[in-house]
Enzyme design. Structure first.
Site, PDB file in Angstrom:
ATOM      1  N   LYS A   1       0.841  -1.207   0.000  1.00  0.00           N
ATOM      2  CA  LYS A   1       0.000   0.000   0.000  1.00  0.00           C
ATOM      3  C   LYS A   1       0.876   1.257   0.000  1.00  0.00           C
ATOM      4  O   LYS A   1       0.688   2.162  -0.807  1.00  0.00           O
ATOM      5  CB  LYS A   1      -0.945   0.000   1.223  1.00  0.00           C
ATOM      6  CG  LYS A   1      -1.897  -1.199   1.231  1.00  0.00           C
ATOM      7  CD  LYS A   1      -2.834  -1.196   2.408  1.00  0.00           C
ATOM      8  CE  LYS A   1      -2.164  -1.449   3.750  1.00  0.00           C
ATOM      9  NZ  LYS A   1      -1.523  -2.781   3.865  1.00  0.00           N
ATOM     10  N   THR A   2       1.859   1.306   0.893  1.00  0.00           N
ATOM     11  CA  THR A   2       2.754   2.461   0.951  1.00  0.00           C
ATOM     12  C   THR A   2       3.592   2.536  -0.318  1.00  0.00           C
ATOM     13  O   THR A   2       3.904   3.628  -0.815  1.00  0.00           O
ATOM     14  CB  THR A   2       3.685   2.352   2.185  1.00  0.00           C
ATOM     15  OG1 THR A   2       2.890   1.984   3.305  1.00  0.00           O
ATOM     16  CG2 THR A   2       4.395   3.656   2.471  1.00  0.00           C
TER      17      THR A   2
ATOM     18  N   ASP B   1      -1.732   6.614   6.508  1.00  0.00           N
ATOM     19  CA  ASP B   1      -1.708   5.180   6.764  1.00  0.00           C
ATOM     20  C   ASP B   1      -2.723   4.875   7.873  1.00  0.00           C
ATOM     21  O   ASP B   1      -3.037   5.761   8.671  1.00  0.00           O
ATOM     22  CB  ASP B   1      -0.286   4.801   7.225  1.00  0.00           C
ATOM     23  CG  ASP B   1      -0.003   3.325   7.016  1.00  0.00           C
ATOM     24  OD1 ASP B   1      -0.842   2.624   6.427  1.00  0.00           O
ATOM     25  OD2 ASP B   1       1.077   2.874   7.443  1.00  0.00           O
TER      26      ASP B   1
ATOM     27  N   THR C   1      -5.903  -1.540   6.612  1.00  0.00           N
ATOM     28  CA  THR C   1      -5.946  -2.997   6.667  1.00  0.00           C
ATOM     29  C   THR C   1      -7.381  -3.445   6.925  1.00  0.00           C
ATOM     30  O   THR C   1      -7.676  -4.631   6.892  1.00  0.00           O
ATOM     31  CB  THR C   1      -5.056  -3.509   7.821  1.00  0.00           C
ATOM     32  OG1 THR C   1      -5.372  -2.745   8.991  1.00  0.00           O
ATOM     33  CG2 THR C   1      -3.593  -3.353   7.513  1.00  0.00           C
TER      34      THR C   1
ATOM     35  N   ARG D   1       6.724  -7.853   2.452  1.00  0.00           N
ATOM     36  CA  ARG D   1       7.490  -7.397   3.626  1.00  0.00           C
ATOM     37  C   ARG D   1       8.096  -8.592   4.367  1.00  0.00           C
ATOM     38  O   ARG D   1       9.231  -8.520   4.854  1.00  0.00           O
ATOM     39  CB  ARG D   1       6.617  -6.579   4.585  1.00  0.00           C
ATOM     40  CG  ARG D   1       7.429  -6.114   5.792  1.00  0.00           C
ATOM     41  CD  ARG D   1       6.654  -5.241   6.758  1.00  0.00           C
ATOM     42  NE  ARG D   1       6.367  -3.953   6.185  1.00  0.00           N
ATOM     43  CZ  ARG D   1       5.177  -3.364   6.222  1.00  0.00           C
ATOM     44  NH1 ARG D   1       4.165  -3.968   6.810  1.00  0.00           N
ATOM     45  NH2 ARG D   1       4.993  -2.191   5.671  1.00  0.00           N
TER      46      ARG D   1
HETATM   47  P1  ADP Z   1       2.067  -1.833   3.283  1.00  0.00           P
HETATM   48  O1  ADP Z   1       2.071  -0.327   3.158  1.00  0.00           O
HETATM   49  O2  ADP Z   1       0.942  -2.476   2.552  1.00  0.00           O
HETATM   50  O3  ADP Z   1       2.157  -2.294   4.714  1.00  0.00           O
HETATM   51  P2  ADP Z   1       4.654  -1.641   1.963  1.00  0.00           P
HETATM   52  O4  ADP Z   1       4.301  -0.896   0.739  1.00  0.00           O
HETATM   53  O5  ADP Z   1       5.308  -0.854   3.055  1.00  0.00           O
HETATM   54  O6  ADP Z   1       3.377  -2.405   2.548  1.00  0.00           O
HETATM   55  O7  ADP Z   1       5.561  -2.882   1.534  1.00  0.00           O
HETATM   56  C1  ADP Z   1       6.593  -3.392   2.354  1.00  0.00           C
HETATM   57  C2  ADP Z   1       7.823  -3.686   1.532  1.00  0.00           C
HETATM   58  O8  ADP Z   1       7.529  -4.783   0.673  1.00  0.00           O
HETATM   59  C3  ADP Z   1       8.265  -2.555   0.597  1.00  0.00           C
HETATM   60  O9  ADP Z   1       9.239  -1.748   1.192  1.00  0.00           O
HETATM   61  C4  ADP Z   1       8.855  -3.270  -0.587  1.00  0.00           C
HETATM   62  O10 ADP Z   1      10.225  -3.549  -0.387  1.00  0.00           O
HETATM   63  C5  ADP Z   1       8.106  -4.577  -0.618  1.00  0.00           C
HETATM   64  N1  ADP Z   1       7.034  -4.550  -1.620  1.00  0.00           N
HETATM   65  C6  ADP Z   1       5.711  -4.399  -1.372  1.00  0.00           C
HETATM   66  N2  ADP Z   1       5.001  -4.500  -2.511  1.00  0.00           N
HETATM   67  C7  ADP Z   1       5.897  -4.722  -3.493  1.00  0.00           C
HETATM   68  C8  ADP Z   1       5.775  -4.933  -4.897  1.00  0.00           C
HETATM   69  N3  ADP Z   1       4.571  -4.975  -5.488  1.00  0.00           N
HETATM   70  N4  ADP Z   1       6.906  -5.110  -5.622  1.00  0.00           N
HETATM   71  C9  ADP Z   1       8.108  -5.105  -5.024  1.00  0.00           C
HETATM   72  N5  ADP Z   1       8.290  -4.931  -3.696  1.00  0.00           N
HETATM   73  C10 ADP Z   1       7.201  -4.744  -2.929  1.00  0.00           C
END
Ligand code: ADP
Length: 345
Positions: A67-68, A112, A161, A220
């Protein structure tokens, strides 16, 4: 004396640093989520041609699925800035005000855990989202007056989430809703391989595949398993990661063949040993495990549900036959009619 493996839970800050180091910067570097990516490409192209900010958008899905990542890739693509905050940090409208007034034309604002934003803050940002203005009340009682302040046009990105916890009016103000789902083994293998390269760490394809297999469908988690394998490789050998090393590293980290870690297994042990397989309420589970309900519902349960080791019933959570088998236990009775081999009361 036997050597005790010391594998401590890392502080969340460590996660954040790692995420920032490994996060894709541009859309083409984002792996998987094909249809979300395609829609983002269209929206980016349109925003560039129309010279308009992108519509407000909401990303939902379990933690660590990107998401981030999507939120930070978009401003990079458009060459604009992003301000980042989170629902729990915004306790009153005044906390939100600087973000809104600092937002540059066409920039992004990322919130977030937006489902944890208090209702008063939510209501305060409605006019900002709809008409790019904020209404500030000055003075009180008879002397109170409302000052309407124009804002620059920006894009709000919310991440959650639990989209179900978002109020209807808040949800409706997001014109684009995207749900991120778990990743395939191939996609996770690719993420591990790309990130090993970023970390200057040689890795064999079978080792990348094994790390991906034990990553709970989550980038992650794949990053964190890779990071651990890399530390292990540097400490115990020449820094290169092969299958043998991954197997030894994950054994030491107590990650099993299904990718479940100690905490996941403890969840299954509690529901099976303490609650006889369930049904158990999430509050009771959280109290027994000494963890917050949020940790259980956001971090632990989604993957167990997806793996069909757990089911949610109106009476509470229940372990499935697969969960019993995973722990090498025999349920007392199972219902042959139930697809998950549920216990019957
Ligand atoms: P969320 O915000 O959903 O908790 P993040 O965007 O922070 O998740 O993702 C965590 C880590 O996972 C990122 O820093 C990245 O390294 C990896 N990641 C997430 N999605 C992808 C993707 N589609 N392709 C490559 N790496 C990803």
């Amino acid at each position: 004396m036997a050597r005790q493996p010391i594998v401590q839970a890392e502080p969340p800050d460590e996660d954040k640093k790692r995420d920032a180091a490994l996060r894709p910067r541009l859309l083409r570097e984002v792996i998987g989520q094909k249809s979300v990516k395609e829609r983002m490409e269209i929206l980016l192209r349109a925003a560039k041609k129309l010279k308009e900010p992108m519509s407000h958008m909401l990303f939902d899905g379990p933690p660590g699925l990107g998401k981030t990542t999507f939120a930070t890739v978009l401003p990079n693509e458009l060459g604009t800035s992003i301000q980042m905050t989170s629902g729990p940090a915004l306790t009153k409208p005044a906390d939100m005000l600087p973000f809104l007034t600092n937002a540059a034309e066409g920039s992004f604002l990322f919130i977030d855990e937006i489902h944890r934003m208090p209702r008063v803050v939510e209501e305060f940002i409605y006019p900002a989202m709809e008409d790019f203005r904020v209404d500030i009340v000055l003075g009180d009682g008879l002397n109170a007056r409302t000052l309407s302040m124009p804002l620059k046009r920006f894009t709000l990105i919310g991440a959650t989430t639990r989209s179900g916890m978002l109020s209807g009016p808040m949800r409706d103000r997001f014109k684009i809703h995207e749900h991120l789902d778990y990743y395939t083994l191939e996609e996770l293998s690719e993420i591990v391989t790309v990130n090993a390269r970023k970390l200057n760490t040689p890795i064999t394809p079978d080792a990348a595949h094994e790390l991906a297999k034990r990553a709970r469908g989550t980038p992650r988690v794949a990053n964190s398993r890779l990071w651990w394998a890399r530390s292990y490789a540097v400490s115990e050998s020449d820094g290169a990661i092969d299958l043998k090393l991954v197997l030894a590293a994950l054994k030491m980290a107590e990650v099993d063949e299904s990718g479940l870690d100690k905490q996941d297994r403890r969840y299954l042990e509690v529901i099976i040993n303490v609650f006889e397989g369930g049904p158990a309420g999430v509050e009771a589970m959280a109290a027994t495990m000494n963890l917050s309900v949020d940790t259980l519902s956001d971090d632990i349960e989604p993957y167990l549900l997806r793996e069909q080791m757990l089911v949610r019933t109106p009476r509470g959570r229940m372990a499935t036959l697969k969960a019993f088998q995973h722990l090498g236990k025999q349920p007392k009775k199972t219902d042959p009619e139930s697809p998950q081999g549920l216990l019957f009361a």
